[in-house]
Design a protein around this motif. Structure first.
Motif, PDB file in Angstrom:
ATOM      1  N   SER A 131     -11.792 -20.751  58.251  1.00 52.48           N
ATOM      2  CA  SER A 131     -10.722 -20.558  59.231  1.00 52.48           C
ATOM      3  C   SER A 131     -10.573 -19.071  59.524  1.00 52.48           C
ATOM      4  CB  SER A 131      -9.396 -21.123  58.715  1.00 52.48           C
ATOM      5  OG  SER A 131      -8.957 -20.395  57.581  1.00 52.48           O
ATOM      6  N   THR A 132      -9.861 -18.760  60.589  1.00 53.82           N
ATOM      7  CA  THR A 132      -9.556 -17.361  60.882  1.00 53.82           C
ATOM      8  C   THR A 132      -8.425 -16.895  59.981  1.00 53.82           C
ATOM      9  OG1 THR A 132      -7.873 -17.865  62.544  1.00 53.82           O
ATOM     10  CG2 THR A 132     -10.167 -17.767  63.296  1.00 53.82           C
ATOM     11  N   PRO A 133      -8.249 -15.584  59.821  1.00 53.74           N
ATOM     12  CA  PRO A 133      -7.110 -15.098  59.027  1.00 53.74           C
ATOM     13  C   PRO A 133      -5.770 -15.609  59.549  1.00 53.74           C
ATOM     14  CG  PRO A 133      -8.665 -13.324  59.410  1.00 53.74           C
ATOM     15  CD  PRO A 133      -9.135 -14.475  60.236  1.00 53.74           C
ATOM     16  N   TYR A 134      -5.621 -15.700  60.872  1.00 50.73           N
ATOM     17  CA  TYR A 134      -4.363 -16.184  61.441  1.00 50.73           C
ATOM     18  C   TYR A 134      -4.133 -17.649  61.072  1.00 50.73           C
ATOM     19  CZ  TYR A 134      -0.910 -17.790  64.787  1.00 50.73           C
ATOM     20  OH  TYR A 134       0.202 -18.367  65.355  1.00 50.73           O
ATOM     21  N   GLN A 135      -5.160 -18.478  61.164  1.00 54.38           N
ATOM     22  CA  GLN A 135      -5.014 -19.886  60.802  1.00 54.38           C
ATOM     23  C   GLN A 135      -4.686 -20.033  59.319  1.00 54.38           C
ATOM     24  OE1 GLN A 135      -8.920 -21.074  62.098  1.00 54.38           O
ATOM     25  NE2 GLN A 135      -8.179 -21.912  64.050  1.00 54.38           N
ATOM     26  N   TYR A 136      -5.316 -19.213  58.497  1.00 51.70           N
ATOM     27  CA  TYR A 136      -5.054 -19.241  57.051  1.00 51.70           C
ATOM     28  C   TYR A 136      -3.600 -18.884  56.781  1.00 51.70           C
ATOM     29  CZ  TYR A 136      -5.914 -18.391  52.065  1.00 51.70           C
ATOM     30  OH  TYR A 136      -5.885 -18.442  50.698  1.00 51.70           O
ATOM     31  N   LEU A 137      -3.135 -17.799  57.384  1.00 53.80           N
ATOM     32  CA  LEU A 137      -1.757 -17.350  57.211  1.00 53.80           C
ATOM     33  C   LEU A 137      -0.781 -18.426  57.684  1.00 53.80           C
ATOM     34  CD1 LEU A 137       0.449 -15.211  56.683  1.00 53.80           C
ATOM     35  CD2 LEU A 137      -0.044 -14.283  58.955  1.00 53.80           C
ATOM     36  N   LEU A 138      -1.086 -19.039  58.816  1.00 56.53           N
ATOM     37  CA  LEU A 138      -0.205 -20.056  59.384  1.00 56.53           C
ATOM     38  C   LEU A 138      -0.019 -21.215  58.419  1.00 56.53           C
ATOM     39  CD1 LEU A 138       1.182 -20.518  62.215  1.00 56.53           C
ATOM     40  CD2 LEU A 138      -0.738 -22.018  62.737  1.00 56.53           C
ATOM     41  N   HIS A 139      -1.113 -21.705  57.851  1.00 56.17           N
ATOM     42  CA  HIS A 139      -1.007 -22.848  56.951  1.00 56.17           C
ATOM     43  C   HIS A 139      -0.354 -22.477  55.626  1.00 56.17           C
ATOM     44  CE1 HIS A 139      -2.883 -26.190  59.115  1.00 56.17           C
ATOM     45  NE2 HIS A 139      -3.594 -25.273  59.719  1.00 56.17           N
ATOM     46  N   VAL A 140      -0.572 -21.289  55.135  1.00 56.33           N
ATOM     47  CA  VAL A 140       0.110 -20.855  53.915  1.00 56.33           C
ATOM     48  C   VAL A 140       1.617 -20.786  54.170  1.00 56.33           C
ATOM     49  CG1 VAL A 140       0.450 -18.919  52.330  1.00 56.33           C
ATOM     50  CG2 VAL A 140      -1.864 -19.630  52.937  1.00 56.33           C
ATOM     51  N   ARG A 141       2.015 -20.213  55.287  1.00 54.65           N
ATOM     52  CA  ARG A 141       3.433 -20.075  55.605  1.00 54.65           C
ATOM     53  C   ARG A 141       4.109 -21.434  55.766  1.00 54.65           C
ATOM     54  NH1 ARG A 141       3.339 -14.883  59.790  1.00 54.65           N
ATOM     55  NH2 ARG A 141       3.973 -13.336  58.216  1.00 54.65           N
TER      56      ARG A 141
END
Length: 262
Positions: free
Chosen positions: A195-205
């Motif tokens: 995944s992209t860093p943004y997608q990773y961050l989104l799912h963690v959040r």
């Protein structure tokens, strides 16, 4: 000999209902599911597949399977990441038969019992979850996953994201932490995590937000602040896209479920 590290993102149980209809199971983490009754599942290659109580199921990251539910089974779920291990697009739904899986059934039963006990220590719950994961993964066919070379710089960036969800995080910051140019970091991050860093961050959040809605008493505004989202409308819209219902309805459903089971 260094074993792959497993990071637990969520370990919980819920009662499924209509909110489980038409969810898209995306995200950069693995999933383990066990349903205690019939009545819910996923669509795979256009076919309606039921997740049956006789199996635990492992789904790889970014499987993007759509869900369905016409019953109210109880679901035990674990979201987790495994360093060095990637899933296979040819094995998006991996069932492990409990009757043939040796210790898996015993560990699963202990974990269900732990959830039923009000005083079960969280550390024991996590240890049982880790034991269940390792035993279940070991039962997968070798074609279901592959080993990847992990770059410690990317791992450090992922650790930073998981530990700083309340902060403003951008590509430039993460690339600096990894010591890479933005283009190289973006390429290597996606190659390693899928995944992209943004997608990773989104799912963690939003995984953290779902836990706070289920187990905490924070207001929606407080949850937004805790996960680094400044716009409540944007939070509600994104949460609904990921979980099928708005955050307030998600919390209400879980509270009604808890009251009905008392």
């Amino acid at each position: 000999l260094n074993a792959p590290e497993i990071h637990l993102c969520a370990v919980s149980k819920t009662r499924l209902s209509s909110f489980w209809n038409h969810l898209m199971l995306g995200g950069c983490y693995w999933r383990l599911y066990h349903h205690t009754a019939h009545g819910a599942g996923v669509f795979l290659d256009g076919k309606k597949i039921e997740l049956v109580p006789e199996k635990v199921y492992l789904l790889p990251p970014n499987c993007n399977l759509r869900t369905w539910s016409d019953g109210i089974p109880e679901q035990l779920y674990i979201h987790f990441e495994v360093e060095n291990i990637s899933g296979s697009r040819a094995h998006l739904l991996n069932g492990v038969e409990l009757a043939k899986a040796g210790c898996v059934a015993g560990i699963l039963e202990e974990l269900h019992e732990c959830f039923a006990q009000e005083n079960c220590p969280p550390a024991r719950r996590k240890l049982l979850a880790l034991s269940l994961l390792t035993a279940s993964i070991a039962k997968l066919p070798k074609e279901a996953f592959s080993e990847i070379d992990c770059d410690r710089r990317i791992i450090n960036a992922c650790d930073f994201i998981r530990s700083n969800t309340d902060k403003e995080i951008n590509l430039s910051m993460l690339a600096h932490i990894a010591g890479l140019s933005e283009n190289v970091f973006l390429r290597d991050f996606k190659a390693q995590t899928g995944s992209t860093p943004y997608q990773y961050l989104l799912h963690v959040r939003y995984t953290q937000a779902a836990r706070l809605l289920q187990f905490g008493n924070c207001t929606i505004d407080e949850i937004c602040y805790m996960i680094g989202v400044n716009d409540r409308f944007h939070f509600s819209r994104t949460f609904k896209r990921m979980y099928g219902v708005p955050p307030a309805q998600y919390r209400k459903h879980l509270q009604e479920q808890a009251s009905a089971e008392e």
